[in-house]
Motif scaffolding. Sequence first.
Motif, mmCIF file in Angstrom:
data_model
loop_
_atom_site.group_PDB
_atom_site.id
_atom_site.type_symbol
_atom_site.label_atom_id
_atom_site.label_comp_id
_atom_site.label_asym_id
_atom_site.label_seq_id
_atom_site.Cartn_x
_atom_site.Cartn_y
_atom_site.Cartn_z
ATOM 1 N N CYS A 120 28.492 -1.972 -5.917
ATOM 2 C CA CYS A 120 29.731 -1.677 -6.630
ATOM 3 C C CYS A 120 30.112 -0.221 -6.412
ATOM 4 N N SER B 8 32.390 2.912 -8.396
ATOM 5 C CA SER B 8 33.157 3.333 -9.567
ATOM 6 C C SER B 8 34.006 4.540 -9.179
ATOM 7 N N ILE C 79 36.528 3.223 -13.450
ATOM 8 C CA ILE C 79 36.670 1.797 -13.174
ATOM 9 C C ILE C 79 35.534 1.400 -12.231
ATOM 10 N N ARG C 80 34.950 0.243 -12.462
ATOM 11 C CA ARG C 80 33.837 -0.224 -11.620
ATOM 12 C C ARG C 80 34.211 -1.568 -11.014
ATOM 13 N N VAL C 81 34.167 -1.652 -9.678
ATOM 14 C CA VAL C 81 34.542 -2.882 -8.983
ATOM 15 C C VAL C 81 33.510 -3.178 -7.884
ATOM 16 N N LEU D 85 41.114 -5.755 -2.935
ATOM 17 C CA LEU D 85 41.149 -6.415 -4.241
ATOM 18 C C LEU D 85 42.075 -5.639 -5.159
ATOM 19 N N ALA E 131 42.402 -4.192 -9.067
ATOM 20 C CA ALA E 131 41.595 -3.851 -10.242
ATOM 21 C C ALA E 131 42.528 -3.464 -11.383
ATOM 22 N N CYS F 161 42.626 -1.322 -14.927
ATOM 23 C CA CYS F 161 41.920 -0.354 -15.763
ATOM 24 C C CYS F 161 41.739 -0.938 -17.161
ATOM 25 N N CYS G 208 43.169 -1.819 -4.344
ATOM 26 C CA CYS G 208 41.980 -1.122 -3.833
ATOM 27 C C CYS G 208 41.559 -1.717 -2.486
ATOM 28 N N THR H 34 37.924 -1.629 -1.021
ATOM 29 C CA THR H 34 36.564 -1.138 -1.312
ATOM 30 C C THR H 34 35.631 -1.269 -0.122
#
Length: 290
Positions: free
Chosen positions: A255, A257, A267-269, A275, A277, A279, A288, A290
């Motif tokens: 993940c 952040s 924020i953690r994804v 993707l 996300a 908040c 995002c 990632t």
Amino acid sequence: MGSDIEIEHGFPHLETVRTAITALYKRLSPDTVRTFGVSVLPVDVAFSPDEDPYLGVQRVAGAMVRHLRLPDARMIVSFREMRHAGSIELAAGPEYFIELNSRFKSHREDIGAALAHEVMHVYLHRLDLAFPGTRDNEILTDTAAAYLGAGWLLLDAYRESSVSTQKLGYLTPEEFGYVLAKRALVFDEDPSPWFTSPQAYEAYTKGLARARRDERCPPLAAAGRLGRHRYTRDRRTARDSAAGGYAFEGHDPKCVSFPCPTCHQRIRVPVRGRLRARCGLCRTVLDCDT
């Protein structure tokens, strides 16, 4: 506030400013923050040449009270010789006693700026929102004033010329510009036409550039090519980036952040490509990669 003061520039208090924005969203809620979508207007704080300063200062204080929705708070404002721009006695209320530097009797264009800071002290006092330490608490007050629609006056009070120099508040001019730009990006409200000070406009422009950088930091999809390249390299080795603000966690799944560009809550994804996300604090939806 005199001609011999040295103005600090840049973004030395940026982390405290960002923490203050997060604290506002947490304490007020996103819905309440969004009720401040319209700033105090220049007409609300303008003085006519023949207006009595004692009557006028009460009128402007009333405008600040209405803007911050403090209907049961009464501001009693007076002038006296003092070192600072103003001071306030924070008590239980409903009456609060504000003292302004006597120079404002002849420099009425800045009364709104001084009152924006002092009345914000009342607002935060009633919210029971404070930071430890005088310096950080004053930065919170300036940030809240700017973000909630009264603090553009504090930046407009910043002026430099060959004969005099003036700045109100604890933030640097560029930091005021940054907070106003963060507000402008959320509310789509451009404060720049209200500035009477050329230096204020320049500081706002620099603050806006810094605020836009927040929206282009990886893993946000709007990140530039160089930022994306650095992020991809760091992702391979799970190396955190203090400059970029992102940090990698875990292995399966990995993940990342990162701070929300609106409220700076982290924020953690999962790391899995493109993707969207949301908040958890301000509810901003972010694209995002990632």
